[in-house]
Design a protein around this motif. Structure first.
Motif, short mmCIF file in Angstrom:
data_model
loop_
_atom_site.label_atom_id
_atom_site.label_comp_id
_atom_site.label_asym_id
_atom_site.label_seq_id
_atom_site.Cartn_x
_atom_site.Cartn_y
_atom_site.Cartn_z
N ALA A 6 -16.27 -11.90 -11.75
CA ALA A 6 -15.78 -10.61 -11.28
C ALA A 6 -16.91 -9.84 -10.60
O ALA A 6 -18.08 -9.96 -10.94
CB ALA A 6 -15.23 -9.80 -12.45
N LYS A 7 -16.51 -9.04 -9.61
CA LYS A 7 -17.46 -8.21 -8.86
C LYS A 7 -17.07 -6.75 -9.04
O LYS A 7 -15.98 -6.44 -9.51
CB LYS A 7 -17.41 -8.56 -7.37
CG LYS A 7 -17.77 -9.99 -7.07
CD LYS A 7 -17.63 -10.25 -5.59
CE LYS A 7 -17.89 -11.71 -5.27
NZ LYS A 7 -17.66 -12.01 -3.87
N ASP A 9 -16.11 -4.82 -6.87
CA ASP A 9 -14.89 -4.57 -6.09
C ASP A 9 -13.62 -4.83 -6.90
O ASP A 9 -12.55 -4.36 -6.55
CB ASP A 9 -14.86 -5.48 -4.85
CG ASP A 9 -15.92 -5.12 -3.84
OD1 ASP A 9 -16.46 -4.00 -3.89
OD2 ASP A 9 -16.22 -5.98 -2.99
N ASP A 10 -13.74 -5.56 -7.99
CA ASP A 10 -12.60 -5.88 -8.85
C ASP A 10 -12.38 -4.84 -9.94
O ASP A 10 -11.47 -4.98 -10.75
CB ASP A 10 -12.81 -7.24 -9.53
CG ASP A 10 -13.02 -8.36 -8.53
OD1 ASP A 10 -12.27 -8.40 -7.53
OD2 ASP A 10 -13.92 -9.19 -8.75
N GLN A 13 -8.77 -3.33 -10.62
CA GLN A 13 -7.86 -4.28 -11.23
C GLN A 13 -8.22 -4.49 -12.70
O GLN A 13 -7.35 -4.60 -13.56
CB GLN A 13 -7.86 -5.62 -10.50
CG GLN A 13 -7.26 -5.57 -9.13
CD GLN A 13 -8.29 -5.29 -8.05
OE1 GLN A 13 -9.44 -4.98 -8.31
NE2 GLN A 13 -7.86 -5.39 -6.81
N PHE A 14 -9.51 -4.55 -12.97
CA PHE A 14 -9.99 -4.73 -14.34
C PHE A 14 -9.61 -3.54 -15.21
O PHE A 14 -9.12 -3.69 -16.33
CB PHE A 14 -11.50 -4.94 -14.30
CG PHE A 14 -12.12 -5.22 -15.63
CD1 PHE A 14 -11.67 -6.24 -16.44
CD2 PHE A 14 -13.18 -4.45 -16.08
CE1 PHE A 14 -12.24 -6.50 -17.67
CE2 PHE A 14 -13.76 -4.70 -17.31
CZ PHE A 14 -13.30 -5.73 -18.10
N LYS A 46 -21.75 -3.32 -15.45
CA LYS A 46 -21.40 -4.47 -14.61
C LYS A 46 -22.36 -5.64 -14.76
O LYS A 46 -21.97 -6.78 -14.57
CB LYS A 46 -21.28 -4.06 -13.15
CG LYS A 46 -22.57 -3.69 -12.49
CD LYS A 46 -22.33 -3.28 -11.05
CE LYS A 46 -23.58 -2.94 -10.29
NZ LYS A 46 -24.48 -1.98 -10.86
N TYR A 53 -12.40 -14.07 -12.40
CA TYR A 53 -11.32 -13.45 -11.65
C TYR A 53 -10.78 -14.49 -10.70
O TYR A 53 -11.51 -15.26 -10.11
CB TYR A 53 -11.85 -12.23 -10.88
CG TYR A 53 -10.77 -11.41 -10.25
CD1 TYR A 53 -9.99 -10.56 -11.01
CD2 TYR A 53 -10.55 -11.49 -8.89
CE1 TYR A 53 -9.00 -9.80 -10.43
CE2 TYR A 53 -9.55 -10.74 -8.30
CZ TYR A 53 -8.79 -9.90 -9.08
OH TYR A 53 -7.80 -9.15 -8.50
#
Length: 54
Positions: A6-7, A9-10, A13-14, A46, A53
């Motif tokens: 996961a980044k 940018d996710d 959604q997370f 992070k 993902y």
């Protein structure tokens, strides 16, 4: 299907997944986590993410 770590940018959604699961647990009387999840707190952690993902 592509699976990756996961980044940042996710994050949205997370957070959606975390909030959905947390509400479901709380409705069942399980108060394991606070709702809603703190966007900044999660973003600041992070470097500790071990999430995949797809």
């Amino acid at each position: 299907m592509k699976i990756r770590l996961a980044k940042l940018d996710d994050l949205q959604q997370f957070l959606y997944i975390l909030n959905t699961v947390t509400l479901d647990l709380q409705q069942k009387g399980i108060h394991q986590w606070d709702y809603p999840w703190d966007h900044n707190k999660i973003a600041n952690q992070k470097n500790n993410w071990n999430l995949l993902y797809k």
